[in-house]
Design a protein around this motif. Structure first.
Motif, PDB file in Angstrom:
ATOM      1  N   GLU A 120       0.836  -1.205   0.000  1.00 57.98           N
ATOM      2  CA  GLU A 120       0.000   0.000   0.000  1.00 57.98           C
ATOM      3  C   GLU A 120       0.871   1.255   0.000  1.00 57.98           C
ATOM      4  O   GLU A 120       0.604   2.213  -0.736  1.00 57.98           O
ATOM      5  CB  GLU A 120      -0.928  -0.006   1.223  1.00 57.98           C
ATOM      6  CG  GLU A 120      -1.974   1.096   1.215  1.00 57.98           C
ATOM      7  CD  GLU A 120      -1.545   2.399   1.863  1.00 57.98           C
ATOM      8  OE1 GLU A 120      -2.132   3.448   1.552  1.00 57.98           O
ATOM      9  OE2 GLU A 120      -0.607   2.373   2.692  1.00 57.98           O
ATOM     10  N   LYS A 121       1.922   1.261   0.796  1.00 57.45           N
ATOM     11  CA  LYS A 121       2.836   2.410   0.840  1.00 57.45           C
ATOM     12  C   LYS A 121       3.525   2.611  -0.513  1.00 57.45           C
ATOM     13  O   LYS A 121       3.718   3.752  -0.948  1.00 57.45           O
ATOM     14  CB  LYS A 121       3.891   2.206   1.931  1.00 57.45           C
ATOM     15  CG  LYS A 121       3.343   2.284   3.336  1.00 57.45           C
ATOM     16  CD  LYS A 121       4.439   1.973   4.340  1.00 57.45           C
ATOM     17  CE  LYS A 121       3.894   1.909   5.749  1.00 57.45           C
ATOM     18  NZ  LYS A 121       4.933   1.530   6.727  1.00 57.45           N
ATOM     19  N   ALA A 146      -3.755   2.206  -3.751  1.00 55.54           N
ATOM     20  CA  ALA A 146      -3.389   2.307  -2.332  1.00 55.54           C
ATOM     21  C   ALA A 146      -4.648   2.279  -1.468  1.00 55.54           C
ATOM     22  O   ALA A 146      -4.701   1.579  -0.445  1.00 55.54           O
ATOM     23  CB  ALA A 146      -2.584   3.589  -2.078  1.00 55.54           C
ATOM     24  N   LEU A 147      -5.663   3.017  -1.889  1.00 56.61           N
ATOM     25  CA  LEU A 147      -6.916   3.076  -1.120  1.00 56.61           C
ATOM     26  C   LEU A 147      -7.686   1.759  -1.151  1.00 56.61           C
ATOM     27  O   LEU A 147      -8.431   1.456  -0.226  1.00 56.61           O
ATOM     28  CB  LEU A 147      -7.793   4.221  -1.629  1.00 56.61           C
ATOM     29  CG  LEU A 147      -7.293   5.611  -1.233  1.00 56.61           C
ATOM     30  CD1 LEU A 147      -7.991   6.689  -2.040  1.00 56.61           C
ATOM     31  CD2 LEU A 147      -7.458   5.832   0.267  1.00 56.61           C
ATOM     32  N   LYS A 152      -8.676   3.605   4.690  1.00 56.03           N
ATOM     33  CA  LYS A 152      -8.595   4.618   5.744  1.00 56.03           C
ATOM     34  C   LYS A 152      -7.369   5.525   5.607  1.00 56.03           C
ATOM     35  O   LYS A 152      -7.152   6.400   6.433  1.00 56.03           O
ATOM     36  CB  LYS A 152      -8.563   3.935   7.112  1.00 56.03           C
ATOM     37  CG  LYS A 152      -9.844   3.198   7.432  1.00 56.03           C
ATOM     38  CD  LYS A 152      -9.764   2.508   8.756  1.00 56.03           C
ATOM     39  CE  LYS A 152     -11.032   1.719   9.023  1.00 56.03           C
ATOM     40  NZ  LYS A 152     -10.962   0.955  10.266  1.00 56.03           N
ATOM     41  N   ASP A 153      -6.570   5.336   4.564  1.00 59.21           N
ATOM     42  CA  ASP A 153      -5.369   6.139   4.371  1.00 59.21           C
ATOM     43  C   ASP A 153      -5.786   7.562   3.975  1.00 59.21           C
ATOM     44  O   ASP A 153      -6.128   7.831   2.825  1.00 59.21           O
ATOM     45  CB  ASP A 153      -4.468   5.508   3.303  1.00 59.21           C
ATOM     46  CG  ASP A 153      -3.148   6.240   3.127  1.00 59.21           C
ATOM     47  OD1 ASP A 153      -3.063   7.444   3.456  1.00 59.21           O
ATOM     48  OD2 ASP A 153      -2.193   5.612   2.654  1.00 59.21           O
ATOM     49  N   ASN A 159      -4.612  13.185  -1.399  1.00 62.94           N
ATOM     50  CA  ASN A 159      -3.832  13.352  -2.627  1.00 62.94           C
ATOM     51  C   ASN A 159      -4.672  13.006  -3.856  1.00 62.94           C
ATOM     52  O   ASN A 159      -4.584  13.691  -4.883  1.00 62.94           O
ATOM     53  CB  ASN A 159      -2.562  12.501  -2.585  1.00 62.94           C
ATOM     54  CG  ASN A 159      -1.509  13.067  -1.654  1.00 62.94           C
ATOM     55  OD1 ASN A 159      -1.746  14.024  -0.927  1.00 62.94           O
ATOM     56  ND2 ASN A 159      -0.334  12.463  -1.671  1.00 62.94           N
ATOM     57  N   LEU A 160      -5.461  11.948  -3.759  1.00 64.54           N
ATOM     58  CA  LEU A 160      -6.338  11.567  -4.868  1.00 64.54           C
ATOM     59  C   LEU A 160      -7.298  12.712  -5.190  1.00 64.54           C
ATOM     60  O   LEU A 160      -7.446  13.107  -6.353  1.00 64.54           O
ATOM     61  CB  LEU A 160      -7.117  10.294  -4.533  1.00 64.54           C
ATOM     62  CG  LEU A 160      -8.168   9.865  -5.565  1.00 64.54           C
ATOM     63  CD1 LEU A 160      -7.526   9.585  -6.917  1.00 64.54           C
ATOM     64  CD2 LEU A 160      -8.926   8.644  -5.051  1.00 64.54           C
ATOM     65  N   GLU A 161      -7.935  13.264  -4.166  1.00 59.22           N
ATOM     66  CA  GLU A 161      -8.870  14.378  -4.381  1.00 59.22           C
ATOM     67  C   GLU A 161      -8.158  15.584  -4.984  1.00 59.22           C
ATOM     68  O   GLU A 161      -8.677  16.227  -5.906  1.00 59.22           O
ATOM     69  CB  GLU A 161      -9.547  14.751  -3.058  1.00 59.22           C
ATOM     70  CG  GLU A 161     -10.527  13.697  -2.576  1.00 59.22           C
ATOM     71  CD  GLU A 161     -11.019  13.925  -1.146  1.00 59.22           C
ATOM     72  OE1 GLU A 161     -10.665  14.963  -0.527  1.00 59.22           O
ATOM     73  OE2 GLU A 161     -11.752  13.056  -0.655  1.00 59.22           O
ATOM     74  N   PHE A 162      -6.968  15.880  -4.498  1.00 57.53           N
ATOM     75  CA  PHE A 162      -6.194  17.005  -5.017  1.00 57.53           C
ATOM     76  C   PHE A 162      -5.865  16.810  -6.496  1.00 57.53           C
ATOM     77  O   PHE A 162      -6.040  17.714  -7.320  1.00 57.53           O
ATOM     78  CB  PHE A 162      -4.902  17.182  -4.208  1.00 57.53           C
ATOM     79  CG  PHE A 162      -3.996  18.232  -4.759  1.00 57.53           C
ATOM     80  CD1 PHE A 162      -4.214  19.570  -4.470  1.00 57.53           C
ATOM     81  CD2 PHE A 162      -2.929  17.888  -5.588  1.00 57.53           C
ATOM     82  CE1 PHE A 162      -3.373  20.557  -4.996  1.00 57.53           C
ATOM     83  CE2 PHE A 162      -2.088  18.863  -6.113  1.00 57.53           C
ATOM     84  CZ  PHE A 162      -2.317  20.201  -5.822  1.00 57.53           C
TER      85      PHE A 162
END
Length: 176
Positions: A120-121, A146-147, A152-153, A159-162
């Motif tokens: 995930e990292k 990753a999500l 819950k990350d 970052n995805l939303e950005f």
């Protein structure tokens, strides 16, 4: 300690050659001495590797990324398939803006580990790398991966939303 142990073993071996009639006794003493002294080259190598890893981690925390990278790469010679080491190398490459090398290491982590947390990292960091390279669609893809592993990350979600907003902004700007 390894050198002392080896030196004494060699000395005992030479004594064995000199005193032939006590050959069995001396040979037995050599093996006992080596056994008691804990002679184990693998342990010595492992200690050296752990020391180098700690040096790399310390340098990384001190923001000495080139030094950290060198330490991690030195260890990789002994442990080429270690996913955590590849991850650390990827992080150091990222910090010195070697994004292509960071991407290669993170991809290796994903391909070689069964540890979902580490995977995930690596996906998250791939998202960051691709964003830095201006490849927003790739960035979005890896943040989503990753999500998928850790919904819950918060940082991956932010970052995805950005990046989605940035992609939309660029798309609207191109329409004008």
């Amino acid at each position: 300690t390894f050198q002392w142990t080896l030196g004494i073993a060699i000395l005992l071996f030479l004594l064995e050659l000199i005193i032939k009639e006590r050959k069995r006794v001396i040979t037995f003493l050599i093996f006992i001495f080596i056994f008691i002294s804990g002679f184990n080259p693998e342990v010595s190598i492992a200690k050296s590797i752990n020391k180098k890893i700690k040096e790399g981690e310390k340098a990384y925390k001190e923001k000495k990324y080139e030094q950290a990278l060198k330490a991690f790469i030195d260890v990789q010679i002994e442990k080429p398939d270690n996913p955590k080491l590849k991850y650390n190398i990827g992080n150091a490459h990222y910090m010195v803006k070697n994004y292509d090398e960071a991407i290669k290491n993170y991809m290796d982590v994903i391909a070689s580990t069964k540890d979902n947390s580490l995977k995930e990292k690596a996906f998250y960091n791939l998202g960051n790398c691709f964003y830095r390279e201006g490849k927003l669609l790739n960035s979005i893809n890896y943040y989503k991966k990753a999500l998928k592993i850790d919904p819950k990350d918060k940082e991956a979600r932010q970052n995805l939303e950005f990046v989605l907003k940035e992609l939309k902004r660029r798309s609207e700007q191109n329409k004008r």
